[in-house]
Design a protein around this motif. Structure first.
Motif, mmCIF file in Angstrom:
data_model
loop_
_atom_site.group_PDB
_atom_site.id
_atom_site.type_symbol
_atom_site.label_atom_id
_atom_site.label_comp_id
_atom_site.label_asym_id
_atom_site.label_seq_id
_atom_site.Cartn_x
_atom_site.Cartn_y
_atom_site.Cartn_z
ATOM 1 N N PRO A 151 -15.602 6.331 -11.163
ATOM 2 C CA PRO A 151 -14.373 5.690 -10.702
ATOM 3 C C PRO A 151 -13.353 5.494 -11.821
ATOM 4 O O PRO A 151 -13.706 5.262 -12.969
ATOM 5 C CB PRO A 151 -14.858 4.331 -10.171
ATOM 6 C CG PRO A 151 -16.143 4.077 -10.892
ATOM 7 C CD PRO A 151 -16.759 5.423 -11.128
ATOM 8 N N PHE A 152 -12.089 5.594 -11.460
ATOM 9 C CA PHE A 152 -10.967 5.313 -12.360
ATOM 10 C C PHE A 152 -11.002 6.142 -13.637
ATOM 11 O O PHE A 152 -10.659 5.654 -14.709
ATOM 12 C CB PHE A 152 -10.902 3.817 -12.677
ATOM 13 C CG PHE A 152 -10.389 2.983 -11.527
ATOM 14 C CD1 PHE A 152 -9.037 2.955 -11.222
ATOM 15 C CD2 PHE A 152 -11.263 2.244 -10.745
ATOM 16 C CE1 PHE A 152 -8.558 2.190 -10.167
ATOM 17 C CE2 PHE A 152 -10.796 1.482 -9.684
ATOM 18 C CZ PHE A 152 -9.443 1.449 -9.386
ATOM 19 N N THR A 153 -11.403 7.411 -13.536
ATOM 20 C CA THR A 153 -11.327 8.318 -14.690
ATOM 21 C C THR A 153 -9.989 9.052 -14.646
ATOM 22 O O THR A 153 -9.932 10.272 -14.498
ATOM 23 C CB THR A 153 -12.491 9.324 -14.683
ATOM 24 O OG1 THR A 153 -12.563 9.942 -13.376
ATOM 25 C CG2 THR A 153 -13.802 8.668 -15.009
ATOM 26 N N ASP A 154 -8.930 8.272 -14.763
ATOM 27 C CA ASP A 154 -7.578 8.805 -14.679
ATOM 28 C C ASP A 154 -6.642 7.802 -15.358
ATOM 29 O O ASP A 154 -7.083 6.735 -15.797
ATOM 30 C CB ASP A 154 -7.180 9.044 -13.216
ATOM 31 C CG ASP A 154 -7.384 7.819 -12.331
ATOM 32 O OD1 ASP A 154 -7.415 6.681 -12.858
ATOM 33 O OD2 ASP A 154 -7.503 7.977 -11.111
ATOM 34 N N PRO A 155 -5.356 8.106 -15.494
ATOM 35 C CA PRO A 155 -4.447 7.164 -16.158
ATOM 36 C C PRO A 155 -4.385 5.787 -15.493
ATOM 37 O O PRO A 155 -4.189 4.783 -16.180
ATOM 38 C CB PRO A 155 -3.095 7.888 -16.089
ATOM 39 C CG PRO A 155 -3.454 9.339 -16.093
ATOM 40 C CD PRO A 155 -4.707 9.423 -15.264
ATOM 41 N N SER A 156 -4.552 5.731 -14.174
ATOM 42 C CA SER A 156 -4.559 4.411 -13.528
ATOM 43 C C SER A 156 -5.750 3.587 -14.000
ATOM 44 O O SER A 156 -5.667 2.362 -14.111
ATOM 45 C CB SER A 156 -4.550 4.544 -12.004
ATOM 46 O OG SER A 156 -5.748 5.122 -11.530
ATOM 47 N N GLY A 157 -6.856 4.241 -14.300
ATOM 48 C CA GLY A 157 -8.007 3.533 -14.849
ATOM 49 C C GLY A 157 -7.736 2.978 -16.226
ATOM 50 O O GLY A 157 -8.158 1.864 -16.564
ATOM 51 N N ASP A 158 -7.009 3.744 -17.040
ATOM 52 C CA ASP A 158 -6.635 3.250 -18.369
ATOM 53 C C ASP A 158 -5.775 1.995 -18.247
ATOM 54 O O ASP A 158 -5.985 1.009 -18.963
ATOM 55 C CB ASP A 158 -5.871 4.326 -19.146
ATOM 56 C CG ASP A 158 -6.714 5.551 -19.443
ATOM 57 O OD1 ASP A 158 -7.957 5.427 -19.484
ATOM 58 O OD2 ASP A 158 -6.126 6.630 -19.623
ATOM 59 N N ARG A 159 -4.809 2.032 -17.326
ATOM 60 C CA ARG A 159 -3.950 0.865 -17.139
ATOM 61 C C ARG A 159 -4.746 -0.315 -16.599
ATOM 62 O O ARG A 159 -4.568 -1.455 -17.040
ATOM 63 C CB ARG A 159 -2.793 1.215 -16.197
ATOM 64 C CG ARG A 159 -1.889 0.032 -15.877
ATOM 65 C CD ARG A 159 -0.751 0.435 -14.975
ATOM 66 N NE ARG A 159 0.411 0.859 -15.748
ATOM 67 C CZ ARG A 159 1.520 1.353 -15.205
ATOM 68 N NH1 ARG A 159 1.601 1.531 -13.894
ATOM 69 N NH2 ARG A 159 2.540 1.684 -15.964
#
Length: 199
Positions: free
Chosen positions: A61-69
């Motif tokens: 889950p959340f392995t994307d820029p939204s996860g970083d944020r």
């Protein structure tokens, strides 16, 4: 509930194919790939919307820029975020719903939450804080309808047990600029509560 039962639940969710025909009919024509990321004993719940295409590919889950944020908002690093013994990530649909003909994300199919979420919440009986990411999760967990901005602005009504957030997608960058109170009021309270829960 025993520890074996929730792990069996994770396996059953991982084998779920109830949306196979629905996904085959989308513009992406993909097969289901449920991403169930939780274990009994987790104290922090991240309730999101649904995996995106990158999460569908990675299986995390959340392995994307939204996860970083999101991890920045929470004040935790990736190692902590992906520690299933401490953090449960339970979206309103466990699979990527696909895109429509205009390449826009489809909403999470309600059948997923109707089938699984009662069982998952029963298994996660140690959760002390529910971080509710986006309107779908806020509506299901809090029963709050109406504009997302008002739901997030009313965060104190549900704190310290739950905290509604906008989705951390880049699409909401404009929302964040229009609502500077979010960074000033909500994020410090969120980070402090997350530290308290995970200690």
């Amino acid at each position: 509930m025993s520890e074996a039962a929730p792990q069996d639940l994770v396996a059953r969710i991982g084998a779920c194919r109830i949306c196979a025909d629905r996904f085959a009919a989308t513009a992406t024509a993909h097969a289901p790939r449920p991403v169930a990321w939780f274990r009994p004993g987790a104290r922090l719940l991240i309730a999101g919307q649904a995996p995106g295409a990158r999460v569908h590919a990675s299986g995390r889950p959340f392995t994307d820029p939204s996860g970083d944020r999101l991890r920045d908002w929470l004040g935790i690093d990736a190692a902590t975020f992906y520690d299933r013994d401490r953090v449960a990530v339970v979206p309103m649909a466990f699979c990527f719903p696909g895109y429509d003909a205009r390449k826009a994300d489809l909403p999470p199919p309600p059948i997923c939450a109707a089938t699984w979420h009662g069982q998952v919440m029963e298994a996660l009986d140690s959760v002390e804080l529910k971080v509710l990411v986006g309107a779908h999760a806020i509506r299901w967990h809090l029963g709050v309808k109406g504009p997302l901005t008002e739901a997030v602005r009313g965060w104190r009504d549900h704190f310290p047990g739950a905290l509604p957030l906008p989705h951390p997608s880049w699409r909401n960058t404009g929302w964040l600029k229009r609502n500077p109170w979010f960074a000033v009021e909500v994020l410090p309270a969120l980070r402090a509560r997350v530290r308290e829960v995970l200690q």
